[in-house]
Write a protein that holds these residues in place. Sequence first.
Motif, PDB file in Angstrom:
ATOM      1  N   TRP A  79       0.855  -1.192   0.000  1.00  0.00           N
ATOM      2  CA  TRP A  79       0.000   0.000   0.000  1.00  0.00           C
ATOM      3  C   TRP A  79       0.886   1.236   0.000  1.00  0.00           C
ATOM      4  O   TRP A  79       1.916   1.285   0.658  1.00  0.00           O
ATOM      5  N   LYS A  80       0.481   2.253  -0.780  1.00  0.00           N
ATOM      6  CA  LYS A  80       1.255   3.488  -0.882  1.00  0.00           C
ATOM      7  C   LYS A  80       0.323   4.696  -0.807  1.00  0.00           C
ATOM      8  O   LYS A  80      -0.861   4.600  -1.137  1.00  0.00           O
ATOM      9  N   LEU A  81       0.883   5.822  -0.414  1.00  0.00           N
ATOM     10  CA  LEU A  81       0.156   7.075  -0.484  1.00  0.00           C
ATOM     11  C   LEU A  81       0.004   7.486  -1.951  1.00  0.00           C
ATOM     12  O   LEU A  81       0.821   7.124  -2.799  1.00  0.00           O
ATOM     13  N   ASP A  82      -1.035   8.267  -2.238  1.00  0.00           N
ATOM     14  CA  ASP A  82      -1.227   8.792  -3.587  1.00  0.00           C
ATOM     15  C   ASP A  82      -0.039   9.679  -3.961  1.00  0.00           C
ATOM     16  O   ASP A  82       0.387  10.534  -3.179  1.00  0.00           O
ATOM     17  N   LYS A  83       0.513   9.504  -5.151  1.00  0.00           N
ATOM     18  CA  LYS A  83       1.683  10.275  -5.579  1.00  0.00           C
ATOM     19  C   LYS A  83       1.399  11.779  -5.600  1.00  0.00           C
ATOM     20  O   LYS A  83       2.321  12.587  -5.432  1.00  0.00           O
ATOM     21  N   LYS A  84       0.150  12.184  -5.811  1.00  0.00           N
ATOM     22  CA  LYS A  84      -0.190  13.605  -5.833  1.00  0.00           C
ATOM     23  C   LYS A  84       0.086  14.254  -4.477  1.00  0.00           C
ATOM     24  O   LYS A  84       0.361  15.463  -4.406  1.00  0.00           O
ATOM     25  N   GLN A  85       0.024  13.467  -3.414  1.00  0.00           N
ATOM     26  CA  GLN A  85       0.244  14.016  -2.078  1.00  0.00           C
ATOM     27  C   GLN A  85       1.710  14.350  -1.821  1.00  0.00           C
ATOM     28  O   GLN A  85       2.028  15.034  -0.854  1.00  0.00           O
ATOM     29  N   TYR A  86       2.603  13.894  -2.689  1.00  0.00           N
ATOM     30  CA  TYR A  86       4.017  14.214  -2.541  1.00  0.00           C
ATOM     31  C   TYR A  86       4.374  15.568  -3.162  1.00  0.00           C
ATOM     32  O   TYR A  86       5.495  16.057  -2.970  1.00  0.00           O
ATOM     33  N   MET A  87       3.472  16.151  -3.948  1.00  0.00           N
ATOM     34  CA  MET A  87       3.635  17.496  -4.504  1.00  0.00           C
ATOM     35  C   MET A  87       4.961  17.654  -5.260  1.00  0.00           C
ATOM     36  O   MET A  87       5.642  18.674  -5.176  1.00  0.00           O
ATOM     37  N   GLY A  88       5.334  16.622  -6.003  1.00  0.00           N
ATOM     38  CA  GLY A  88       6.550  16.687  -6.803  1.00  0.00           C
ATOM     39  C   GLY A  88       7.815  16.296  -6.063  1.00  0.00           C
ATOM     40  O   GLY A  88       8.894  16.234  -6.657  1.00  0.00           O
ATOM     41  N   TYR A  89       7.709  16.032  -4.768  1.00  0.00           N
ATOM     42  CA  TYR A  89       8.868  15.598  -3.990  1.00  0.00           C
ATOM     43  C   TYR A  89       9.028  14.083  -4.079  1.00  0.00           C
ATOM     44  O   TYR A  89       8.076  13.353  -4.344  1.00  0.00           O
ATOM     45  N   LYS A  90      10.248  13.629  -3.830  1.00  0.00           N
ATOM     46  CA  LYS A  90      10.526  12.216  -3.644  1.00  0.00           C
ATOM     47  C   LYS A  90      11.352  12.051  -2.379  1.00  0.00           C
ATOM     48  O   LYS A  90      12.074  12.960  -1.973  1.00  0.00           O
TER      49      LYS A  90
END
Length: 214
Positions: free
Chosen positions: A147-158
């Motif tokens: 399970w992962k958080l939605d990539k949009k919630q990272y706001m371009g960060y990694k």
Amino acid sequence: MKKISALLNKIKLNNKGVTLVELVVTFTIMAIFMVCASHIMISTMNIYYQIKGTANGLQVTSLIEKQIAGDLSAALDNNLAVYGNNNTCKGASIVIYDSGKSIEFIDKKNNRVKISKDKNGYINYHYYEVYEENSEGNSVRGDAYDWKLDKKQYMGYKIQSINFSKANAASYKDNVIVMTIVLRNEKYGEYESRKYIECFNFDSSSENSSIVVK
């Protein structure tokens, strides 16, 4: 500016126009003003990106910390098998692996979970397969999944790195974990955050209730 105004007034009064020297002086003064203005704009943009990066980094790390801290603080006082170098086994409530890069525990729903960073730079929850007995005494299998958080919630960060460790025993209880997250964004650079998480559901004085670092 007064020199430029005087020069323009001279042009109006003198129908013969201006000399080459006067033109050179005028354009030199204008170039100086443009260079100064460009430096001010660059400095202003750098400050903007710094503030924007800090704000966005804080927002992303707060979201990640809220998710992980909520799960770790509610970790159950259950026995996880931990094998040593001589293949001896002992119990623990929480196990930190891979030099702090991942952590394993039993969540509040009695699932065995491992949290780490995946190869793409995002937080990954790995839920292990589960075997339970139903009312008829038969074994029911629950498949392992991620399970992962939605990539949009990272706001371009990694996530550049995430590290779990035991808190300093001289200052904190035995059931406190330190989580350090370093984010990176191509535009805004790096942002680092540290969170202290207390695991409330286990007694650190118990033999099996411990945080083990592997």
